[in-house]
Design a protein around this motif. Structure first.
Motif, short mmCIF file in Angstrom:
data_model
loop_
_atom_site.label_atom_id
_atom_site.label_comp_id
_atom_site.label_asym_id
_atom_site.label_seq_id
_atom_site.Cartn_x
_atom_site.Cartn_y
_atom_site.Cartn_z
N SER A 262 0.81 -1.22 0.00
CA SER A 262 0.00 0.00 0.00
C SER A 262 0.84 1.27 0.00
O SER A 262 0.32 2.38 -0.08
CB SER A 262 -0.91 0.00 1.23
N ASP B 209 2.69 2.81 -2.05
CA ASP B 209 2.60 3.76 -3.16
C ASP B 209 1.27 3.63 -3.91
O ASP B 209 1.19 3.90 -5.10
CB ASP B 209 3.78 3.58 -4.13
N ALA B 210 0.24 3.19 -3.17
CA ALA B 210 -1.08 3.05 -3.80
C ALA B 210 -2.10 3.81 -2.97
O ALA B 210 -1.90 4.06 -1.79
CB ALA B 210 -1.46 1.57 -3.88
N SER B 211 -3.22 4.15 -3.60
CA SER B 211 -4.28 4.85 -2.88
C SER B 211 -4.99 3.86 -1.95
O SER B 211 -4.80 2.65 -2.07
CB SER B 211 -5.27 5.44 -3.87
N LEU B 212 -5.83 4.38 -1.05
CA LEU B 212 -6.55 3.52 -0.11
C LEU B 212 -7.47 2.57 -0.86
O LEU B 212 -7.52 1.37 -0.54
CB LEU B 212 -7.36 4.39 0.86
N SER C 250 -5.52 -0.20 -2.36
CA SER C 250 -4.94 -1.07 -1.33
C SER C 250 -5.99 -2.02 -0.77
O SER C 250 -5.71 -3.18 -0.50
CB SER C 250 -4.37 -0.22 -0.19
N THR D 159 -2.20 10.52 -0.98
CA THR D 159 -2.84 9.21 -0.76
C THR D 159 -2.91 8.85 0.72
O THR D 159 -3.63 7.92 1.10
CB THR D 159 -2.09 8.07 -1.51
N ILE E 186 -4.30 10.55 2.97
CA ILE E 186 -5.61 11.06 3.40
C ILE E 186 -5.47 12.05 4.55
O ILE E 186 -6.01 13.16 4.49
CB ILE E 186 -6.60 9.93 3.81
N LYS F 36 -4.68 6.59 6.33
CA LYS F 36 -4.67 5.47 5.36
C LYS F 36 -4.28 4.18 6.07
O LYS F 36 -4.95 3.14 5.93
CB LYS F 36 -3.67 5.78 4.24
N LEU G 262 -6.74 0.97 6.71
CA LEU G 262 -6.36 -0.34 6.16
C LEU G 262 -6.30 -1.40 7.25
O LEU G 262 -6.75 -2.53 7.07
CB LEU G 262 -5.00 -0.26 5.47
#
Lengths: 521, 134
Positions: free
Chosen positions: A55, A57-60, A63, B100, B102, B119, B123
């Protein structure tokens, strides 16, 4: 139902506490061929498990859609970098990606919940039956039990194969190598051994672990289906590292298997672990070592290739009574090329194990199956791991077969033979036929004893050589149906008393009278 | 691979050297490459050397990642507390903006990280929910 789930979720969200703690991290500098070079990780441990932060280098949203985790294992600690083998899809690892340290060496789940399941090297289920609730996590690399914690190997592990249980007996806690060329029946012997454990009473039945290394998935699927049909999956764990898995997962699979077995052994239970096969594990380890730029030695294998197998096989043991008396019996499999047992890897493993079962292509092609070369096969534990019954009846078989083989070669070139030689040849030929056995038909030890007694008593003397194998199968079925009590006595006492022998002789007479068509010689 | 090895050797050789010594090392290095017929590797060696210096510099600074620049100021006290936790107080700071994330922030220093981004929290919550409710 929906309300219950919503309440459950609400509670979990309310009680959620992220409370992040400092974690060791590194950055991927380069990745290729299954190996990633990491910068950072100042406190990395050897064989430590790392997680690649997909995650990072990725958006939520991306991910959440991609929750499969990618792990790695530290195998090289260098001055400026840490080299890690990726235990997953290398294509998901990118340069600049963050790597998290777990702080623990590579571990796998262990526990009763694994029985009946098919898992990968990391202990993740791959049989579609849902997640496994692990009891504990054990590291895949654990030291073997020292000498003082071990007991002598005395209890038999029956394979259900007459040729093995009579002349190459295996004990619980022993390492017995199965070695031979491709398509000589190595896996069949291993799988039949698992199937034979159905004949064992539940109290003494070992937990079986079949580790498939670098095999075709179709082959492993067939084996699992066979075990399931026979009801053997109820006490078996399958660890699968197919040919499509990264080399790192293939070389680690046997360690994962024995780790799962150690959980049961340390609880006082017996375990049987089959490594199919260690030749492929050697090749996988060579691949990983070369990619890590470790210096190649003989046949391009790394210098510690012996240690790869020795530390694995040393973990098989029979523990002392004080530690519960559990055991791990190992049946490693090695594939030779053109029968060359003097090659590098075969000689290494032969020197580690407590004996070998040598399978020959010539014998297989001649129809002698299992194609065991009794002359080259040995069990260093020997008759210590045999029941009294088997010991008393199988004592002379090996010598008789050896004499038969000598005479067989001689007889091809000689015209007139004396009576004694003819008798030995006849007996030897019938003995070879008696030892033949169809695959997936393991025999309980009591039936094996009964058939060998029949052979010793000259029961097959008047049966043609070509029919001997068939008649021995029919005799086993006859005894099972008509003389179950006698067989039960042999099993319970582990001996062939005079009374039992008399009962068997009576059974043979009855069979002979019932099937005169077979006794024509 | 060879370029990397040259770069690593050069990096070690140039540690704590004066400007005059650095000039001498550079000249001798070029002579060595020419002698060995490896002069074509020079651009690659320079690139690898740049990477090595960047890695060492990263290790010698605090990197603070935020979703927007204002967060670095509004959460400065918490950030400072986390820097003290990581024993990285004397090191220079560098602030990076990554939308990203947030919200929240992440502090990295000396091979360690404290991640207080929204984020990461979301997650983790998501993973806990799907794991516990399978």
């Amino acid at each position: 139902m929906t309300t219950t789930i919503v309440e459950k979720l609400r509670k979990q969200i309310e009680s959620f506490d992220s409370a992040p703690t400092p974690e060791g991290i590194g950055t991927v500098v380069s990745v290729g061929d299954g190996v990633a070079e990491i910068d950072g990780l100042p406190n990395a441990l050897m064989a430590e498990m790392l997680e690649f932060d997909i995650s990072s280098d990725a958006s939520l949203a991306d991910s959440i859609g991609d929750t499969d985790r990618v792990f790695g294992m530290v195998l090289n600690l260098e001055e400026h970098a840490v080299r890690v083998v990726v235990l997953g899809d290398t294509r998901r690892v990118k340069e600049g990606m963050t790597v998290r340290s777990s702080g623990r060496v590579l571990s796998v789940p262990v526990g009763e919940a694994l029985i009946g399941r098919v898992v990968n090297t990391l202990g993740e289920p791959i049989d579609g039956k849902g997640p496994i609730k692990e009891e504990k996590m054990y590291p895949v690399e654990r030291p073997a039990h020292p000498v003082i914690e071990r007991a002598p190997v005395k209890q038999p592990l029956h394979t259900g194969l007459k040729a093995v249980d009579s002349m190459i007996p295996i004990g619980r806690g022993q390492r017995e190598l199965i070695i031979g060329d491709r398509f000589t029946g190595k896996t069949t012997i291993a799988v039949d051994t698992i199937l034979n454990q159905i004949n064992e009473p539940e109290a003494t039945r070992p937990i079986c672990i079949y580790v498939a290394i670098g095999q075709k998935e179709s082959k492993t699927a067939r084996i699992v289906a066979k075990l399931k049909d026979a009801g053997a999956m109820d006490f078996t764990i399958v660890v699968d590292a197919p040919a499509s898995d990264p080399a790192a997962l293939q070389f680690l699979a046997p360690y994962a298997g024995v780790t799962m077995g150690e959980y049961f052994m340390e609880k006082g239970k017996d375990v049987l672990v089959i490594y199919d096969d260690l030749s492929k594990q050697s090749v996988a380890y060579r691949e990983v070592s070369l990619l890590l730029r470790r210096p190649p030695g003989r046949e391009a294998f790394p210098g510690d290739i012996f240690y790869l197998h020795s530390r694995l096989l040393e973990r098989s043991a029979k523990l002392s009574k004080e530690l519960g008396g559990g055991s791990i019996t190992a049946l490693p499999i090695i594939e030779t090329q053109e029968g060359d047992v003097s090659a590098y890897i075969p000689t290494n493993v032969i020197s580690i194990t407590d004996g070998q079962i040598f399978l020959e292509t010539d014998l297989f092609n001649k129809g002698v199956r299992p194609a065991i070369n009794v002359g080259l096969s040995v069990s260093r534990v020997g008759s210590s791991a045999q029941t009294k019954a088997m010991k008393s009846v199988a004592g002379k078989m090996r010598i008789e077969l050896a004499q038969y083989r000598e005479l067989e070669a001689f007889a091809q070139f000689s015209g007139d033979l004396d009576e004694d030689t003819k008798k030995r040849l006849d007996k030897g030929a019938r003995l070879v036929e008696v030892l033949k056995q169809p695959h997936s038909s393991p025999l309980g030890v009591e039936k094996q004893v009964a058939i060998i007694v029949a052979a010793n008593e000259g029961f097959f003397k008047t049966v043609s050589v070509e029919q001997t194998a068939e008649v021995s199968v029919k005799l086993a079925t006859f005894l099972e149906n008509q003389y179950a009590e006698t067989l039960a006595k042999i099993r319970a006492s582990g001996e062939v008393s005079d009374e039992t022998k008399a009962s068997l002789v009576k059974a043979y007479e009855q069979f002979t009278n019932a099937h005169p068509e077979h006794f024509t010689v | 691979m060879k370029a990397k090895q040259y770069a690593e050797a050069l990096f070690l050789a140039t540690r704590a050297k004066s400007d005059a010594e650095l000039d001498r090392i550079a000249t001798q290095f070029q002579t060595l490459l020419t002698k060995r017929g490896h002069l074509a590797l020079l651009p690659a060696v320079v690139r690898e050397l740049d990477k090595l210096f960047a890695q060492r510099n990263n290790a010698a600074e605090i990197v603070i990642r935020v979703a927007n620049l204002g967060d670095a100021e509004t959460q400065n006290d918490k950030i400072e507390a986390d820097i003290r936790t990581l024993n990285a107080t004397p090191l220079p700071k560098r602030i990076l903006v990554d939308t990203t994330l947030i919200g929240g922030y992440e502090v990295r220093a000396q091979g360690h990280r404290i991640d207080r981004t929204y984020k990461r929290s979301l997650l983790t919550l998501y993973t806990n929910l799907i794991t516990n409710n399978q």
